[in-house]
Scaffold this active site. Structure first.
Site, PDB file in Angstrom:
ATOM      1  N   GLN A 193      -6.146 -12.759  11.038  1.00  0.00           N
ATOM      2  CA  GLN A 193      -6.070 -11.217  11.145  1.00  0.00           C
ATOM      3  C   GLN A 193      -4.843 -10.508  10.803  1.00  0.00           C
ATOM      4  O   GLN A 193      -3.577 -11.060  11.390  1.00  0.00           O
ATOM      5  CB  GLN A 193      -6.455 -10.795  12.588  1.00  0.00           C
ATOM      6  CG  GLN A 193      -5.757  -9.557  13.103  1.00  0.00           C
ATOM      7  CD  GLN A 193      -6.439  -8.347  12.690  1.00  0.00           C
ATOM      8  OE1 GLN A 193      -7.611  -8.354  12.300  1.00  0.00           O
ATOM      9  NE2 GLN A 193      -5.842  -7.244  12.663  1.00  0.00           N
ATOM     10  N   THR A 194      -4.744  -9.680   9.835  1.00  0.00           N
ATOM     11  CA  THR A 194      -3.555  -9.019   9.578  1.00  0.00           C
ATOM     12  C   THR A 194      -3.747  -7.570   9.096  1.00  0.00           C
ATOM     13  O   THR A 194      -4.695  -7.141   8.665  1.00  0.00           O
ATOM     14  CB  THR A 194      -2.578  -9.742   8.430  1.00  0.00           C
ATOM     15  OG1 THR A 194      -1.577  -9.185   8.220  1.00  0.00           O
ATOM     16  CG2 THR A 194      -3.456  -9.966   7.130  1.00  0.00           C
ATOM     17  N   ARG A 195      -2.883  -6.593   9.378  1.00  0.00           N
ATOM     18  CA  ARG A 195      -2.656  -5.225   8.881  1.00  0.00           C
ATOM     19  C   ARG A 195      -1.385  -5.050   8.126  1.00  0.00           C
ATOM     20  O   ARG A 195      -1.054  -4.242   7.969  1.00  0.00           O
ATOM     21  CB  ARG A 195      -2.640  -4.268   9.966  1.00  0.00           C
ATOM     22  CG  ARG A 195      -1.925  -4.560  11.026  1.00  0.00           C
ATOM     23  CD  ARG A 195      -1.927  -3.294  12.172  1.00  0.00           C
ATOM     24  NE  ARG A 195      -0.836  -2.577  12.152  1.00  0.00           N
ATOM     25  CZ  ARG A 195       0.265  -2.906  12.910  1.00  0.00           C
ATOM     26  NH1 ARG A 195       0.347  -3.723  14.008  1.00  0.00           N
ATOM     27  NH2 ARG A 195       1.194  -2.083  12.946  1.00  0.00           N
ATOM     28  N   HIS A 199       4.077 -12.468   3.977  1.00  0.00           N
ATOM     29  CA  HIS A 199       5.229 -12.733   3.457  1.00  0.00           C
ATOM     30  C   HIS A 199       5.333 -14.491   3.914  1.00  0.00           C
ATOM     31  O   HIS A 199       4.338 -15.266   4.437  1.00  0.00           O
ATOM     32  CB  HIS A 199       6.497 -12.468   4.274  1.00  0.00           C
ATOM     33  CG  HIS A 199       6.640 -10.823   4.130  1.00  0.00           C
ATOM     34  ND1 HIS A 199       6.573 -10.224   2.721  1.00  0.00           N
ATOM     35  CD2 HIS A 199       6.522  -9.724   4.912  1.00  0.00           C
ATOM     36  CE1 HIS A 199       6.732  -8.866   2.777  1.00  0.00           C
ATOM     37  NE2 HIS A 199       6.416  -8.689   4.099  1.00  0.00           N
ATOM     38  N   HIS A 202       4.291 -15.806   7.167  1.00  0.00           N
ATOM     39  CA  HIS A 202       2.859 -15.754   7.429  1.00  0.00           C
ATOM     40  C   HIS A 202       1.988 -17.026   6.766  1.00  0.00           C
ATOM     41  O   HIS A 202       1.126 -17.497   7.277  1.00  0.00           O
ATOM     42  CB  HIS A 202       2.106 -14.616   7.052  1.00  0.00           C
ATOM     43  CG  HIS A 202       2.869 -13.273   7.492  1.00  0.00           C
ATOM     44  ND1 HIS A 202       3.537 -12.591   6.810  1.00  0.00           N
ATOM     45  CD2 HIS A 202       3.032 -12.720   8.826  1.00  0.00           C
ATOM     46  CE1 HIS A 202       4.106 -11.632   7.750  1.00  0.00           C
ATOM     47  NE2 HIS A 202       3.710 -11.751   8.914  1.00  0.00           N
ATOM     48  N   GLY A 287      -1.409 -13.941  17.394  1.00  0.00           N
ATOM     49  CA  GLY A 287       0.308 -14.184  17.161  1.00  0.00           C
ATOM     50  C   GLY A 287       0.594 -13.377  18.443  1.00  0.00           C
ATOM     51  O   GLY A 287      -0.056 -13.007  19.526  1.00  0.00           O
ATOM     52  N   ARG A 288       2.118 -13.378  18.343  1.00  0.00           N
ATOM     53  CA  ARG A 288       2.658 -12.851  19.712  1.00  0.00           C
ATOM     54  C   ARG A 288       2.261 -11.179  19.423  1.00  0.00           C
ATOM     55  O   ARG A 288       2.325 -10.718  18.207  1.00  0.00           O
ATOM     56  CB  ARG A 288       4.312 -12.730  19.355  1.00  0.00           C
ATOM     57  CG  ARG A 288       4.792 -14.240  19.614  1.00  0.00           C
ATOM     58  CD  ARG A 288       6.157 -14.083  19.275  1.00  0.00           C
ATOM     59  NE  ARG A 288       7.048 -13.469  20.366  1.00  0.00           N
ATOM     60  CZ  ARG A 288       7.965 -12.559  20.127  1.00  0.00           C
ATOM     61  NH1 ARG A 288       8.023 -12.045  18.891  1.00  0.00           N
ATOM     62  NH2 ARG A 288       8.575 -11.934  21.020  1.00  0.00           N
ATOM     63  N   ASP A 289       2.116 -10.578  20.677  1.00  0.00           N
ATOM     64  CA  ASP A 289       1.948  -9.147  20.662  1.00  0.00           C
ATOM     65  C   ASP A 289       0.749  -8.673  19.587  1.00  0.00           C
ATOM     66  O   ASP A 289       0.844  -7.754  18.835  1.00  0.00           O
ATOM     67  CB  ASP A 289       3.195  -8.220  20.528  1.00  0.00           C
ATOM     68  CG  ASP A 289       2.980  -6.844  20.610  1.00  0.00           C
ATOM     69  OD1 ASP A 289       2.060  -6.518  21.611  1.00  0.00           O
ATOM     70  OD2 ASP A 289       3.773  -6.122  20.478  1.00  0.00           O
ATOM     71  N   HIS A 290      -0.524  -9.649  19.668  1.00  0.00           N
ATOM     72  CA  HIS A 290      -1.434  -9.224  18.676  1.00  0.00           C
ATOM     73  C   HIS A 290      -2.006  -7.676  18.895  1.00  0.00           C
ATOM     74  O   HIS A 290      -2.245  -7.090  20.131  1.00  0.00           O
ATOM     75  CB  HIS A 290      -2.638 -10.131  19.114  1.00  0.00           C
ATOM     76  CG  HIS A 290      -3.634 -10.061  18.265  1.00  0.00           C
ATOM     77  ND1 HIS A 290      -3.832 -10.937  17.069  1.00  0.00           N
ATOM     78  CD2 HIS A 290      -4.790  -9.167  18.111  1.00  0.00           C
ATOM     79  CE1 HIS A 290      -5.125 -10.819  16.429  1.00  0.00           C
ATOM     80  NE2 HIS A 290      -5.703  -9.670  17.050  1.00  0.00           N
ATOM     81  N   ALA A 291      -2.022  -7.145  17.916  1.00  0.00           N
ATOM     82  CA  ALA A 291      -2.449  -5.794  17.774  1.00  0.00           C
ATOM     83  C   ALA A 291      -1.677  -4.750  18.504  1.00  0.00           C
ATOM     84  O   ALA A 291      -2.412  -3.839  19.192  1.00  0.00           O
ATOM     85  CB  ALA A 291      -3.858  -5.686  17.878  1.00  0.00           C
ATOM     86  N   ARG A 433       1.484  32.647   4.590  1.00  0.00           N
ATOM     87  CA  ARG A 433       0.585  33.519   4.997  1.00  0.00           C
ATOM     88  C   ARG A 433      -0.217  34.288   3.776  1.00  0.00           C
ATOM     89  O   ARG A 433      -1.263  34.706   4.051  1.00  0.00           O
ATOM     90  CB  ARG A 433       1.270  34.470   5.801  1.00  0.00           C
ATOM     91  CG  ARG A 433       1.494  33.711   7.618  1.00  0.00           C
ATOM     92  CD  ARG A 433       0.373  34.170   8.273  1.00  0.00           C
ATOM     93  NE  ARG A 433       0.427  33.653   9.565  1.00  0.00           N
ATOM     94  CZ  ARG A 433      -0.535  33.444  10.349  1.00  0.00           C
ATOM     95  NH1 ARG A 433      -1.727  33.914  10.306  1.00  0.00           N
ATOM     96  NH2 ARG A 433      -0.378  32.786  11.628  1.00  0.00           N
ATOM     97  N   ARG A 447      -3.171  29.956  14.294  1.00  0.00           N
ATOM     98  CA  ARG A 447      -1.680  29.686  14.159  1.00  0.00           C
ATOM     99  C   ARG A 447      -1.767  28.152  13.956  1.00  0.00           C
ATOM    100  O   ARG A 447      -0.919  27.558  12.935  1.00  0.00           O
ATOM    101  CB  ARG A 447      -1.048  30.035  15.109  1.00  0.00           C
ATOM    102  CG  ARG A 447      -0.740  31.566  15.441  1.00  0.00           C
ATOM    103  CD  ARG A 447      -0.303  32.144  16.688  1.00  0.00           C
ATOM    104  NE  ARG A 447       1.227  31.681  16.792  1.00  0.00           N
ATOM    105  CZ  ARG A 447       1.669  31.950  18.057  1.00  0.00           C
ATOM    106  NH1 ARG A 447       0.999  32.567  19.097  1.00  0.00           N
ATOM    107  NH2 ARG A 447       3.028  31.861  18.156  1.00  0.00           N
ATOM    108  N   ILE A 473       7.075  29.058  12.591  1.00  0.00           N
ATOM    109  CA  ILE A 473       7.379  28.957  14.029  1.00  0.00           C
ATOM    110  C   ILE A 473       7.227  27.719  14.538  1.00  0.00           C
ATOM    111  O   ILE A 473       7.726  26.897  15.329  1.00  0.00           O
ATOM    112  CB  ILE A 473       7.051  30.055  14.843  1.00  0.00           C
ATOM    113  CG1 ILE A 473       7.615  31.527  14.246  1.00  0.00           C
ATOM    114  CG2 ILE A 473       7.386  30.068  16.223  1.00  0.00           C
ATOM    115  CD1 ILE A 473       6.949  32.656  14.910  1.00  0.00           C
TER     116      ILE A 473
END
Length: 568
Positions: A193-195, A199, A202, A287-291, A433, A447, A473
């Site tokens: 799975q990749t987003r 490289h 991977h 993988g580490r910290d997936h998603a 405006r 606004r 503003i």
């Protein structure tokens, strides 16, 4: 019941003939126009990617999924799949009513029988599903600031697949992939799975995973919605295609998954596993910290590096898909190869380029070494991401009426035009405006709409390599954040807080507006009868009291230089 390997899985589509008939009947139904995220969800519901779901979750199933990661029948399912709509739309529906679900062109994709219609507790959903009710999380921000207030649930009848005009040959339904695996005689398939672009690390990681599981490899990138700021999927898929040559063709396949990611870490990993199982895959790389979505409001990671692997491991037997956990791969200079970081002895030179460092090198046009990535991939990335000094960007001034925003913005425009090289557009409050928002009043809603329009135009200018200078503003932090997200897909967003005090602005009162506001002749006036959210961490804050305009504009120029947006 255990499924025979790669037997077709149930889809929610009706036959071609029934679909033609249904299309005619559905034309008279009340219809809901789906958002891009809802189209992703609907596609995976209809083609079996979200099997065993038969439609959008009912209230009972939703509550059960939020609290226990299971449907009421006990099936494991970690992610609420709901149809969020506006209060007005929901109010006009009756229980059991059929509605048509249309894409953004108005084509009917499916009908849905609305069995449930309720207002969810979104804070609870955020807490349980994403681990914290913290708007720094893109999905929590979406939940509170973009999604509709009401959820609808009920079974879906599929009429036709959403149309994709891009990379058509690379898109497969679960049953198409299963048929392909059957045809190829593949029994074991490990999915990646990749987003992000792929490289060399991977490639090494996926090679090893396939070898370890003695399996074929499916590169299965997500091309639905990912995280704001990610590289667009067109560029990513071109990068994947550039890398495919590096893989043995007979044992590797690539398919695109039209999934709207939620970046929900551990729950997302389990969800990804179930989706891949539906696609006929037997092993899944986590993988580490997936998603993971990155840092929370306190600057800490939302999830621990191995939380996703732990939750997946806990449920993998029930899911019927095995996890291949993956180590962090690093390049060992002496041996000119990638190795898992935790297996390396002391005394060797380890080279590594983080995602942040890669973005910096792309932004500054610096060298990206061949040991890190394939030249063909780098070439694709450089085509989409030229160095920052050649990209478009937006400078967004915010501050009280009369704080000096327009004056500084004008001076900045002239300085940038003097430098040359990129077209410069000033989107000043009054100009906008007149030309874009002449029909709008000054209510909060109007606004906000005005600022969103400015943001839209600025994002188009930025996308096309120009410089947009905005000076409204813009009192509300959530609106400024939404504009930032619109623009950061295409280039830099530089927020400049013109920090002139309300007392000073009122003392200047060039247009006589403060006087009218004090007399109650102007309702909802920022700083007097309407709040102003002071920017918490703007790229730059300028004081204008006792400082001349030239100096203020020069501070902005220095900031743009330090960000690499203009060449020193």
């Amino acid at each position: 019941m255990s499924q025979t390997p790669l037997a077709p899985i149930p889809e929610l589509y009706v036959s071609y003939d029934s679909a033609q008939k249904l299309k005619l009947e559905a034309a008279d139904l009340v219809s809901w126009d789906l958002t891009p995220r809802q189209i992703c969800d609907l596609e995976l519901l209809m083609n079996g990617g979200f099997n065993p779901l038969k439609g959008f979750l009912t209230e009972e199933d939703y509550n059960s999924v939020v609290e226990t990661m299971r449907l009421t029948d006990g099936s494991l399912w970690p992610m609420p799949i709901t149809l969020d709509v506006s209060e007005e739309f929901a109010a006009g529906l009756e229980a059991g009513q059929d509605i048509a679900l249309r894409d953004q062109e108005g084509v009917i994709l499916a009908t849905m029988t609305v069995t449930d219609n309720w207002v969810p507790n979104k804070a609870r959903e955020a807490e349980k599903v994403f681990g914290a009710d913290d708007s720094a999380h893109p999905a929590v921000n979406y939940l509170h600031n973009q999604a509709g207030k009401v959820y609808l649930g009920g079974p879906v009848t599929g009429i036709q697949q959403p149309v994709h005009y891009d990379f058509r040959a690379r898109r497969d339904t679960p049953n198409e992939l299963r048929a392909y695996f059957r045809k190829m005689g593949w029994r074991k398939i490990v999915a990646f799975q990749t987003r992000n672009p792929l490289h060399r690390a991977h490639q090494e990681l996926t090679f090893r995973a396939a070898k370890e599981a003695q399996a074929n490899l499916l590169i299965h990138p997500v091309v639905g919605l990912t995280k704001p700021g990610d590289i667009d999927h067109f560029t990513r898929v071109r990068c994947y295609e550039a890398v495919l040559d590096q893989y043995p063709a007979s044992t590797t396949s690539m398919s695109l998954l039209n999934l709207a990611m939620r970046m929900a870490g551990p729950r997302e990993a389990v969800w990804h596993g179930l989706i891949r199982k539906n696609h006929g895959v037997t092993h899944f790389i986590v993988g580490r910290d997936h998603a993971g979505p990155g840092k929370n409001s306190a600057g800490e990671d939302f999830y621990g590096p191995y939380d996703a692997q732990d939750l997946f491991r806990e449920h993998q037997e029930e899911m019927g898909i095995e996890m291949v956990d993956f180590k962090h791969m690093v390049y060992v200079q002496e041996r000119a190869q990638y190795e898992p970081a935790d297996e390396i002895e002391e005394g060797v030179t380890v080279l590594n380029i983080s995602g942040t460092e890669l973005r910096r090198r792309l932004a500054e046009g610096l060298e990206i070494p061949e040991w890190f990535s394939f030249p063909s991939v780098v070439k694709e990335l450089r085509r989409t991401r030229p160095p920052r000094a050649k990209q478009g960007f937006t400078v967004f001034f915010t501050g009280f009426s009369g704080s000096g925003k327009s004056t500084i913005a004008n001076a900045l425009m002239v300085k940038l035009m003097e430098m040359g090289g990129r077209p410069v557009t000033l989107l000043d409050g009054d100009i906008v405006r007149k030309n874009l928002s002449s029909e709008l009043g000054f209510s909060k809603e109007h606004r906000d709409l005005n600022i969103r329009r400015i943001g839209y135009v600025a994002s188009e200018i930025t996308k096309n390599g120009g410089i947009a200078i905005c000076a409204p503003i813009a009192p509300y932090a959530t609106t400024r954040r939404a504009v930032r997200e619109d623009i950061e897909q295409f280039g830099a967003f530089v927020e400049v807080h013109v920090a002139t005090s309300i007392e000073e602005c009122e003392r200047r009162d060039r247009k006589g507006l403060y006087k009218l506001a004090r007399e109650g002749k102007i309702k909802e006036f920022t700083g007097i009868s309407d709040p102003y959210d002071v920017p918490e961490n703007p790229e730059l804050s300028v004081e204008t009291e006792n400082v001349d305009v030239d100096n203020c504009a020069h501070q902005v120029i220095l900031k743009l230089e330090s960000l690499g947006l203009i060449k020193a």
